[in-house]
Scaffold this motif. Sequence first.
Motif, mmCIF file in Angstrom:
data_model
loop_
_atom_site.group_PDB
_atom_site.id
_atom_site.type_symbol
_atom_site.label_atom_id
_atom_site.label_comp_id
_atom_site.label_asym_id
_atom_site.label_seq_id
_atom_site.Cartn_x
_atom_site.Cartn_y
_atom_site.Cartn_z
ATOM 1 N N LEU A 271 0.827 -1.208 0.000
ATOM 2 C CA LEU A 271 0.000 0.000 0.000
ATOM 3 C C LEU A 271 0.860 1.257 0.000
ATOM 4 O O LEU A 271 0.558 2.229 -0.729
ATOM 5 N N ASN A 272 1.929 1.263 0.772
ATOM 6 C CA ASN A 272 2.816 2.433 0.803
ATOM 7 C C ASN A 272 3.470 2.659 -0.557
ATOM 8 O O ASN A 272 3.603 3.803 -1.014
ATOM 9 N N ILE A 273 3.872 1.586 -1.208
ATOM 10 C CA ILE A 273 4.487 1.717 -2.531
ATOM 11 C C ILE A 273 3.479 2.291 -3.520
ATOM 12 O O ILE A 273 3.804 3.182 -4.321
ATOM 13 N N LEU A 274 2.245 1.818 -3.456
ATOM 14 C CA LEU A 274 1.198 2.333 -4.344
ATOM 15 C C LEU A 274 0.951 3.820 -4.112
ATOM 16 O O LEU A 274 0.799 4.606 -5.056
ATOM 17 N N ASN A 275 0.892 4.218 -2.854
ATOM 18 C CA ASN A 275 0.656 5.634 -2.543
ATOM 19 C C ASN A 275 1.789 6.513 -3.057
ATOM 20 O O ASN A 275 1.559 7.623 -3.547
ATOM 21 N N LYS A 276 3.015 6.022 -2.979
ATOM 22 C CA LYS A 276 4.151 6.778 -3.511
ATOM 23 C C LYS A 276 4.067 6.886 -5.028
ATOM 24 O O LYS A 276 4.361 7.938 -5.611
ATOM 25 N N LEU A 277 3.661 5.783 -5.680
ATOM 26 C CA LEU A 277 3.527 5.797 -7.143
ATOM 27 C C LEU A 277 2.409 6.732 -7.594
ATOM 28 O O LEU A 277 2.443 7.273 -8.703
ATOM 29 N N ALA A 278 1.403 6.915 -6.731
ATOM 30 C CA ALA A 278 0.259 7.758 -7.080
ATOM 31 C C ALA A 278 0.480 9.228 -6.752
ATOM 32 O O ALA A 278 -0.277 10.094 -7.215
ATOM 33 N N ALA A 279 1.510 9.534 -5.951
ATOM 34 C CA ALA A 279 1.752 10.923 -5.531
ATOM 35 C C ALA A 279 1.999 11.816 -6.744
ATOM 36 O O ALA A 279 2.774 11.479 -7.642
ATOM 37 N N ASP A 280 1.289 12.943 -6.766
ATOM 38 C CA ASP A 280 1.425 13.945 -7.835
ATOM 39 C C ASP A 280 1.075 13.388 -9.214
ATOM 40 O O ASP A 280 1.522 13.919 -10.236
ATOM 41 N N CYS A 281 0.291 12.307 -9.272
ATOM 42 C CA CYS A 281 -0.141 11.728 -10.542
ATOM 43 C C CYS A 281 -1.662 11.600 -10.556
ATOM 44 O O CYS A 281 -2.290 11.429 -9.513
ATOM 45 N N THR A 282 -2.237 11.681 -11.726
ATOM 46 C CA THR A 282 -3.692 11.577 -11.830
ATOM 47 C C THR A 282 -4.144 10.268 -12.458
ATOM 48 O O THR A 282 -5.348 9.990 -12.509
ATOM 49 N N ASP A 283 -3.193 9.462 -12.937
ATOM 50 C CA ASP A 283 -3.583 8.228 -13.626
ATOM 51 C C ASP A 283 -3.808 7.054 -12.690
ATOM 52 O O ASP A 283 -4.492 6.098 -13.034
ATOM 53 N N LEU A 284 -3.234 7.112 -11.474
ATOM 54 C CA LEU A 284 -3.308 5.992 -10.542
ATOM 55 C C LEU A 284 -4.191 6.354 -9.351
ATOM 56 O O LEU A 284 -3.919 7.306 -8.634
ATOM 57 N N HIS A 285 -5.238 5.547 -9.158
ATOM 58 C CA HIS A 285 -6.159 5.736 -8.034
ATOM 59 C C HIS A 285 -5.994 4.555 -7.094
ATOM 60 O O HIS A 285 -6.221 3.404 -7.488
ATOM 61 N N VAL A 286 -5.601 4.818 -5.865
ATOM 62 C CA VAL A 286 -5.305 3.773 -4.897
ATOM 63 C C VAL A 286 -6.422 3.683 -3.867
ATOM 64 O O VAL A 286 -6.856 4.688 -3.304
ATOM 65 N N HIS A 287 -6.889 2.468 -3.616
ATOM 66 C CA HIS A 287 -7.929 2.217 -2.618
ATOM 67 C C HIS A 287 -7.456 1.099 -1.704
ATOM 68 O O HIS A 287 -6.681 0.227 -2.106
ATOM 69 N N SER A 288 -7.934 1.105 -0.479
ATOM 70 C CA SER A 288 -7.584 0.075 0.492
ATOM 71 C C SER A 288 -8.861 -0.478 1.109
ATOM 72 O O SER A 288 -9.737 0.281 1.525
ATOM 73 N N THR A 289 -8.963 -1.811 1.134
ATOM 74 C CA THR A 289 -10.126 -2.474 1.711
ATOM 75 C C THR A 289 -9.663 -3.560 2.680
ATOM 76 O O THR A 289 -8.533 -4.036 2.589
ATOM 77 N N PRO A 290 -10.530 -3.968 3.626
ATOM 78 C CA PRO A 290 -10.177 -5.084 4.521
ATOM 79 C C PRO A 290 -9.939 -6.347 3.708
ATOM 80 O O PRO A 290 -10.522 -6.534 2.639
ATOM 81 N N ASN A 291 -9.066 -7.215 4.210
ATOM 82 C CA ASN A 291 -8.724 -8.427 3.470
ATOM 83 C C ASN A 291 -9.940 -9.321 3.243
ATOM 84 O O ASN A 291 -10.690 -9.605 4.176
ATOM 85 N N SER A 292 -10.126 -9.736 1.994
ATOM 86 C CA SER A 292 -11.261 -10.597 1.636
ATOM 87 C C SER A 292 -10.826 -12.024 1.342
ATOM 88 O O SER A 292 -11.659 -12.918 1.267
ATOM 89 N N GLY A 293 -9.538 -12.221 1.126
ATOM 90 C CA GLY A 293 -9.029 -13.566 0.886
ATOM 91 C C GLY A 293 -8.976 -13.995 -0.560
ATOM 92 O O GLY A 293 -8.521 -15.103 -0.864
ATOM 93 N N SER A 294 -9.441 -13.159 -1.490
ATOM 94 C CA SER A 294 -9.356 -13.515 -2.907
ATOM 95 C C SER A 294 -9.329 -12.243 -3.737
ATOM 96 O O SER A 294 -9.531 -11.142 -3.217
ATOM 97 N N ALA A 295 -9.136 -12.410 -5.049
ATOM 98 C CA ALA A 295 -9.094 -11.244 -5.942
ATOM 99 C C ALA A 295 -10.487 -10.758 -6.308
ATOM 100 O O ALA A 295 -10.626 -9.691 -6.908
ATOM 101 N N ALA A 296 -11.529 -11.525 -5.986
ATOM 102 C CA ALA A 296 -12.888 -11.196 -6.427
ATOM 103 C C ALA A 296 -13.367 -9.847 -5.892
ATOM 104 O O ALA A 296 -13.822 -8.987 -6.663
ATOM 105 N N ALA A 297 -13.319 -9.666 -4.577
ATOM 106 C CA ALA A 297 -13.844 -8.433 -3.974
ATOM 107 C C ALA A 297 -13.098 -7.192 -4.456
ATOM 108 O O ALA A 297 -13.734 -6.198 -4.840
ATOM 109 N N PRO A 298 -11.760 -7.162 -4.441
ATOM 110 C CA PRO A 298 -11.076 -5.964 -4.951
ATOM 111 C C PRO A 298 -11.311 -5.730 -6.443
ATOM 112 O O PRO A 298 -11.365 -4.582 -6.886
ATOM 113 N N ARG A 299 -11.469 -6.767 -7.229
ATOM 114 C CA ARG A 299 -11.795 -6.576 -8.647
ATOM 115 C C ARG A 299 -13.174 -5.939 -8.797
ATOM 116 O O ARG A 299 -13.363 -5.020 -9.606
ATOM 117 N N ASN A 300 -14.147 -6.438 -8.041
ATOM 118 C CA ASN A 300 -15.485 -5.846 -8.097
ATOM 119 C C ASN A 300 -15.465 -4.388 -7.642
ATOM 120 O O ASN A 300 -16.124 -3.528 -8.234
#
Length: 605
Positions: free
Chosen positions: A61-90
């Motif tokens: 998450l910290n790496i993503l936030n650094k990559l998104a700093a001062d940029c408009t193309d990358l939107h970073v979100h954080s959610t509680p762990n769901s255990g699979s790729a399904a929930a974050p993809r949705n």
Amino acid sequence: MTELPAKTGPNPTGIDVSVVIPVYNCEKYIQETVESVRAQDMHAGALEIIAVDDGSTDDSLNILNKLAADCTDLHVHSTPNSGSAAAPRNFGLERARGRYVFFLDADDKFSPNALSRLTEVADTTGSGVVLGKMGLFGEKRAGNVPSTAFGKTLFAVDFIDSKAHSTLGAWKLFRRSILMDNDIRFPLGYKIGEDQPFTMKAYLHSPHISILADQVYYWLRGRDDGTNITATGQPPSKHLCRILTLIKTIVDNTEPGERRDHLLRRPIIGAAGVKSVFGKKMLAAHDRAEREAMVKEFREVVAPLWNSNIRDHGVPESQILVDLAVRGDIDEIETVSRLLAHKKPVPLSFDEEHAQLVYEPRAGDSVGDLRVRLHQSLESITSTADGIIIRGEFGVAGLGRAPDSAHIILRHRKLGTKITSKIDISRTYTRSFGTRVRFSTDVQISKLADSGIWELFIKAKWSSMVVRERLGIARTAGMDTAPIIIGDPVEGVVFFDQSDGLSVDLGPTEKHLDPVKRHELHVVDQFEVGRSVVFVISGPVSNMKAASYQADDKSKSKPARFIVHSTDQASIVIPRSAAKKQGCAIELKDAEGNSVEIALTELRD
């Protein structure tokens, strides 16, 4: 199916593709993944990246936030762990604004022109899903890289006819309007295979699909650290949830008939179908009450759909397990599961009355009409003056009876002409895996009348039941698979074709030998004998047929004496007067005319 959409017009947001990246503990890879999106050859503002961190416990998450700093193309979100790729993809899909959506895993990457090419094809054809060829980088991967659908590039084709249904991963370009209009989302509740019903439903609601196979567009990272989701696995009950969800997706979006049955083969009878539920892991993972509930749930869904059009495409273990589940025979399912857990074959017997192999449960009717295969193992191929001698063994797994007869069949690939050669079946042995026949048979090239490719099969017969298998697909470890030249001059080449089956090219009509490269040859010794110099060469020389030498640029090429001592060692003899010249070179030629030239100065090094 959905009507063909009108040509896609400009997007009010200006975004062509939303790249959704589910992230969980990928601190080692996420920057490379994001940078591969930013390196796409598309105009500014055409892409948006939606990275959804699924409760990572590392620095992702910290790496993503650094990559998104001062940029408009990358939107970073954080959610509680769901255990699979399904929930974050949705989560990412709900926030996507592009005309298209691509789901990129956090440890994979794009080729630089991937999204521009995929988008161009989607816009031109109107396809709802566009597939790009995939490749592997990094270490070993838990699963295979999908390849069946990528034989050639296809535009605006049916997803079944094109074999696109063989790959149900989410690594594709999806038209977002189709996903939103048909409420296509990743199902929750299990961590492996949640992309299968998603992709299947997208296929079913697309007017057609397109496939790009001209290059690798998506790179799958192989990881041997055991941390990726596929490598960690999931229990049989979750696999049951997976296959029942895929079955429901297919049934809810199709009419009864051939197309539905074709699609249902994968979740019911396929390699990751019933055996992933009631196979080798069931007994250790679930107690009796859980197993009974699983059989009941499977039976309720599958029994009304189960027919020969699905059943006939499964292996015997899968056919037996589904039949037993449809009967509700939990005791016999447990017996088969125990055998598979101990890597033992399911025992089969020969039904004389019906001339077929059957499985006999302790209670109830036997399970027949099994799609048995001939398990054969090729051990060696030895060339003779006019053919080859083939040695190996064969039998049917779980069957303790040798066949009544067996033959080697050579079939011309184009003409269909067949030549048969009887196999001596007198040498047999029996182990826990069943009875095997050991054989050694002579195949004479002179019996083949027509030039071209002849494919080899092995056929075994029990009463009137015949089982046939392509010869050579299974081989002993370490067996030399290099083409074998027959005759001098060459009459034919024995080789393993693209399907790994053994074939003979009479003529030959094609080239089969890989030209030997200069760096593969090494001088291990050289010495003078009278007025000649002998160079001892080590390397792949078994198919070399002739050598010549040229004293210098102005001299004509002359034959050299060439002596092959073994598959990897030969001698070349040339006059001492020629060997002394600075520009002297030697040329070796194989049976197909491929040549490799060696400067004598290299040999002296």
